[in-house]
Design an enzyme around this catalytic site. Structure first.
Site: not given
Length: 311
Positions: A122, A208, A9-10, A266
């Site tokens: 989140k 995600k 998203g970033n 991640k």
């Protein structure tokens, strides 16, 4: 190779940027320029974050009465369409006309008993000063946690269990289509308790990266790339002793700790993919996607490496 590329998203809406359509379009164009050169040689599946976008839609929805506001699963579906449209168009402007592209709204099953519902982690939406976060908490009962020097809203983030549209994704790949799917971790859904398989939406945002890892496993992908606003996974982030990891095995990360709201998922997803299917995972910046495919840039994770190396 079959490559799943997860755009953070970033990466699509950088910290401090205005949450405007022009800013998102510009970043989608940057992503397209990074991905398009790979399309001639590889099968490409793209996922993306949507935290800032969902947060923006939730703020816009504040203009409605509380009972009229749209739930997070519907906002997630809206962002899948919006971001997918931008990525499709920007990729289409760079690729040959005959290259097919498709954005697929993707429902993902979660468990009603998932502990994520008890501990929201989140991040969604923009960053706030502490006073503004306190005001919104009092007005809307939103939960906030510190994100760097600022504060952001957090919502439940249950683990993904099943991707309902996995067969259509496979069919599209068989036709050499670049597929954009599972945006924002997919649309959170579950079967209603006590019903005969009645599917309903859930007020949550699935991580995600964990959903992208599940997608990569179910597609038997060769490479999972997680593109973010950092050039690599770093130890001692932001400190004078900061170091960037280049190559590592999944077990090499057990000695480190990474924030749950940013790099932690991640690393967890990349290690799980590398450990369970023997594939390669990479974490790095959007501009370095081609370098990660070559194994030269970012942090590359594979169970077959000899040990930890640094940039």
């Amino acid at each position: 190779m079959r490559i799943v590329i997860a755009l953070g998203g970033n990466a699509l809406l950088r910290r401090g940027e205005p949450m405007t359509a022009d800013a998102q379009r510009r970043n989608a164009r940057t992503a397209a320029h990074a991905i398009a050169p790979l399309a001639g040689e590889h099968e490409i599946v793209i996922t993306h974050g949507n935290g800032p976008q969902v947060g923006l839609l939730a703020l816009q929805g504040a203009a409605y009465k509380p009972e009229e506001a749209y739930p997070l699963d519907v906002l997630g579906a809206e962002t899948e369409g919006m971001i997918g449209y931008m990525l499709e168009q920007e990729l289409g402007n760079l690729l040959p006309f005959e290259q097919p592209l498709a954005t697929l709204l993707t429902m993902v099953e979660v468990d009603a008993a998932d502990p994520g519902f008890q501990n929201p982690t989140k991040f969604v939406g923009p960053v706030y000063e502490k006073a503004e976060a306190d005001r919104l908490h009092a007005e809307k009962a939103w939960v906030f946690k510190q994100d760097g020097e600022k504060w952001r809203r957090v919502v439940a983030s249950p683990a993904p269990m099943r991707i309902f549209e996995i067969r259509p994704v496979r069919w599209l790949l068989e036709q050499r289509t670049i597929v954009i799917c599972a945006g924002g971790g997919g649309i959170p859904t579950m079967y209603e308790k006590g019903s005969d398989r009645k599917l309903i939406g859930v007020e949550a945002v699935i991580d995600k990266d964990l959903c992208s890892e599940l997608l990569a496993r179910e597609l038997s992908a060769d490479l999972l790339i997680m593109a973010t606003d950092a050039q690599a996974v770093c130890t001692d982030w932001g400190k004078p002793s900061e170091k960037a990891i280049h190559c590592a095995r999944p077990d090499d990360f057990k000695q480190f700790s990474f924030p749950a709201g940013s790099m932690g998922p991640k690393v967890e997803a990349a290690c799980h993919f590398a450990r369970t299917v023997g594939g390669t995972a990479a974490i790095g910046s959007l501009a370095d996607i081609a370098g990660m495919v070559r194994g030269e840039r970012g942090t590359i994770i594979n169970s077959g490496f000899d040990g930890l190396t640094w940039h």
